[in-house]
Design an enzyme around this catalytic site. Structure first.
Site, PDB file in Angstrom:
ATOM      1  NE  ARG A 105      -2.439   0.729   3.669  1.00  0.00           N
ATOM      2  CZ  ARG A 105      -3.176   0.944   4.745  1.00  0.00           C
ATOM      3  NH1 ARG A 105      -4.451   1.231   4.608  1.00  0.00           N
ATOM      4  NH2 ARG A 105      -2.662   0.839   5.940  1.00  0.00           N
ATOM      5  CB  THR A 109      -1.902   7.157  -3.333  1.00  0.00           C
ATOM      6  OG1 THR A 109      -1.318   5.844  -3.357  1.00  0.00           O
ATOM      7  CG2 THR A 109      -0.966   8.134  -4.006  1.00  0.00           C
ATOM      8  CG  ASP A 201       1.340  -3.520   9.660  1.00  0.00           C
ATOM      9  OD1 ASP A 201       1.384  -2.666   8.767  1.00  0.00           O
ATOM     10  OD2 ASP A 201       1.619  -4.734   9.467  1.00  0.00           O
ATOM     11  CG  ASP A 204       4.776  -4.055  11.232  1.00  0.00           C
ATOM     12  OD1 ASP A 204       5.525  -4.604  10.397  1.00  0.00           O
ATOM     13  OD2 ASP A 204       4.543  -2.828  11.246  1.00  0.00           O
TER      14      ASP A 204
HETATM   15  N1  URA Z   1      -3.476  -3.281   7.357  1.00  0.00           N
HETATM   16  C1  URA Z   1      -3.174  -3.651   8.628  1.00  0.00           C
HETATM   17  O1  URA Z   1      -2.301  -4.479   8.847  1.00  0.00           O
HETATM   18  N2  URA Z   1      -3.844  -3.075   9.626  1.00  0.00           N
HETATM   19  C2  URA Z   1      -4.822  -2.166   9.456  1.00  0.00           C
HETATM   20  O2  URA Z   1      -5.410  -1.705  10.440  1.00  0.00           O
HETATM   21  C3  URA Z   1      -5.121  -1.799   8.123  1.00  0.00           C
HETATM   22  C4  URA Z   1      -4.447  -2.378   7.085  1.00  0.00           C
END
Ligand code: URA
Length: 210
Positions: A105, A109, A201, A204
């Site tokens: 991502r 943007t 995330d 992560d």
């Molecule tokens: N991707 C993620 O890992 N967490 C989010 O909250 C949104 C997209």
């Protein structure tokens, strides 16, 4: 599946999800919980797979017993967080073919950029289950499904752990034919495109990166 959105509100799923959301939950436990939840979600997303019957002998008698009808199945992990759901799905459906779609991502943007695509053949003959834990803006999920369709897939389901209303709406607009199965529908996205309350995330949390 007929519903566009299915929320799996089973108590075990909800309990494990709460543990995953907790920021104190360590990486190894997070990964294990994701694997366990993916078993429960796999159960729901495959609920109406077609079955046929075959004759078998039990120790007592013969019987006509149900078996999966052998329809080809493909699991497609949207990298990298999709791999957490994929592992659990493969525990239950070990013979499924597996594909990978790499999208990152763009943080400015919030649009998806493709960097990898490796898919099984004959996608048009398979039920294709795309997996990605977080349905956030829906941009990368919709783009991944675009890619699957461009490669011939016609029967697609999307499995995630958490969804934001924005992501569900985006998927419904872009791919009304693709049912979405999730463990929870959260409140909203924040200004950075993260799901709130969410779990942070997913990649992560899963791999201990930051
Ligand atoms: N991707 C993620 O890992 N967490 C989010 O909250 C949104 C997209």
């Amino acid at each position: 599946m007929t519903e566009h959105l299915t929320i799996v509100d089973h108590p075990l799923v909800q309990h494990k999800l709460t543990l995953m959301r907790d920021k104190e939950t360590p990486t190894a436990v997070f990964r294990q919980l994701l694997r366990e939840i993916s078993h429960l979600l796999a159960y729901e997303v495959t609920r109406n797979l077609a079955v046929t019957t075959k004759w078998i002998d039990t120790p007592l008698t013969e019987m006509k017993a149900p078996v999966l009808d052998g329809r080809k199945l493909a699991l497609v992990s949207i990298l990298r967080a999709g791999n957490g759901l994929l592992d659990g799905m493969l525990d239950l459906i070990p013979s499924a073919r597996v594909g990978f779609v790499g999208l990152y991502r763009d943080e400015e943007t919030l649009k998806p950029v493709q960097y990898y695509c490796k898919l099984p053949g004959e996608l048009g003959e398979r039920l294709v289950i795309a997996v990605d834990p977080m349905l956030a803006t829906g941009n990368s999920s919709a783009a991944a499904v675009d890619l699957l369709k461009a490669n011939g897939a016609t029967d697609i389901r999307f499995l995630c752990l958490l969804a934001a209303p924005e992501g569900v709406a985006r998927m419904k607009e872009a791919h009304p034919d693709v049912p979405v199965v999730t463990a929870a529908l959260d409140e909203r996205l924040n200004e950075k495109g993260y799901i709130v309350p969410g779990l942070g995330d997913a990649g992560d949390r899963m791999f201990g990166t930051k």
